[in-house]
Design an enzyme around this catalytic site. Sequence first.
Site, PDB file in Angstrom:
ATOM      1  CG  HIS A 143     -30.165   3.786  -0.348  1.00  0.00           C
ATOM      2  ND1 HIS A 143     -29.822   4.696  -1.047  1.00  0.00           N
ATOM      3  CD2 HIS A 143     -31.148   4.008   0.222  1.00  0.00           C
ATOM      4  CE1 HIS A 143     -30.764   5.656  -1.014  1.00  0.00           C
ATOM      5  NE2 HIS A 143     -31.635   5.378   0.001  1.00  0.00           N
ATOM      6  CG  HIS A 217     -30.649   7.493   4.040  1.00  0.00           C
ATOM      7  ND1 HIS A 217     -31.645   8.130   4.329  1.00  0.00           N
ATOM      8  CD2 HIS A 217     -30.963   7.267   2.867  1.00  0.00           C
ATOM      9  CE1 HIS A 217     -32.639   7.884   3.735  1.00  0.00           C
ATOM     10  NE2 HIS A 217     -32.131   7.019   2.496  1.00  0.00           N
ATOM     11  CD  GLU A 349     -31.185  10.314   0.789  1.00  0.00           C
ATOM     12  OE1 GLU A 349     -30.952   9.474   0.114  1.00  0.00           O
ATOM     13  OE2 GLU A 349     -32.596  10.381   1.097  1.00  0.00           O
TER      14      GLU A 349
HETATM   15  C1  GLA Z   1     -34.094   7.362  -0.086  1.00  0.00           C
HETATM   16  C2  GLA Z   1     -35.041   6.964  -1.226  1.00  0.00           C
HETATM   17  C3  GLA Z   1     -36.330   6.684  -0.867  1.00  0.00           C
HETATM   18  C4  GLA Z   1     -36.257   5.355   0.307  1.00  0.00           C
HETATM   19  C5  GLA Z   1     -35.399   5.946   1.327  1.00  0.00           C
HETATM   20  C6  GLA Z   1     -35.298   5.029   2.228  1.00  0.00           C
HETATM   21  O1  GLA Z   1     -34.310   8.448   0.383  1.00  0.00           O
HETATM   22  O2  GLA Z   1     -35.080   7.963  -2.379  1.00  0.00           O
HETATM   23  O3  GLA Z   1     -37.284   6.272  -1.773  1.00  0.00           O
HETATM   24  O4  GLA Z   1     -35.614   4.381  -0.467  1.00  0.00           O
HETATM   25  O5  GLA Z   1     -34.115   6.227   0.993  1.00  0.00           O
HETATM   26  O6  GLA Z   1     -36.377   4.352   2.770  1.00  0.00           O
END
Ligand code: GLA
Length: 396
Positions: A143, A217, A349
């Site tokens: 991220h 997100h 997402e």
């Molecule tokens: C995304 C990732 C997850 C986790 C979340 C945040 O969805 O794929 O594995 O890291 O973000 O907690």
Amino acid sequence: MKRERRTATMNQIVVTAALLAMAALAMVPGGAEGARKASVKKAVFGKLDGGTVVHLYTLTNARGLTAKIMTYGATLTELRVPDREGKFDDVVLGFDNLAQYLKGSPYFGATVGRVANRIARGKFTLDGKEYTLAVNNGPNHLHGGLKGFDKVVWNATPVKSADGPAVRFTYHSADGEEGYPGNLDVTVIYTVTNQSGLRIEYTATTDRDTPVNLTNHSYFNLAGHGDVLGTEMMINAGRYVGVDDTLIPTGELKEVKGTPMDFTTPHTIGSRIAEVGGDPNGYDHCYVLNGGGHSFSLAARAYEPATGRVMEMYTTEPGVQFYTGNFLDGSLAGPGGFVYRQHDAFCLEAGHFPDSVNHPNFPSTILHPGETYHQRTEYLFSTQKLLRSPYVKGVM
Ligand code: GLA
């Protein structure tokens, strides 16, 4: 007798008037509570340690659908939509104060970039040069790194739009930030549409070749609180991205057919979640959308039977990461003291596939100078009567 008749007529008039009033209110989903003038309001949400002020924008459409977005991380903090009785509730996880976001948020509602999801070992080669990114998820980059787009303060301006109240957020990501090449200028426009949707539109330009993969997100809970295991989900995807046990793609795009990954027809999230595995258990997978990223098309549909809330997601992106809040462990609490436990929310997402920069067979995430990155994603809200479809498995 006469007197009684008169009373009956009067009663009839009263009932008719009441019915007319109800019919008028029913034309505005959300009833009296929902009917209002569309507006954009700005308020101070808090301050960073250095004194930078973080603002909160409240966008309300004429039906009363309300989204709150703050300049820290261009983050959606609240989203209020009506249920089938017209009762509004917040359907995203979040906090009502900046301090909690600063203390640590698992990307609740945030704009994520420069590259959302994982990049194996934080490394990739572009134009013959190897780049090393910040590593913040075991051995991998997640991220956008240690200080991704979710942890910076964006500039914001309300924009005039015929589609509904809107705010534009902009951010300049400098060359070298978190290890990425090139200066990147990013714009994110949130619109609460007249059709009861939350539209998020992204554009970006660069002065050097760089990978870009933006997403939002938000953690949705269409009932407001509790777990989401009873929410019925449909994902318009016949394949998903196969991953190893650190959630890094193997390169294989796997068929969902005959597996607990198959949401091509609606299933409750909980019906097969125990079979998915993973540590912690649950869905955390990128689905390869049948729309293929070529047009703005239906990616997913979620229906929460107790409240009747329906959310449809449309996107121009080729993938959607379906994540069931597996890492939530009850250590965070939101407004009203509600504790966020594992599987208390789901994320959808929109984006390109994880680690695309290391998989030439995946759609490319590389943005070149002179090009404009563009993404449009919309979450559309409505309600549905309590119907028990014989085709929905896992509904009790
Ligand atoms: C995304 C990732 C997850 C986790 C979340 C945040 O969805 O794929 O594995 O890291 O973000 O907690």
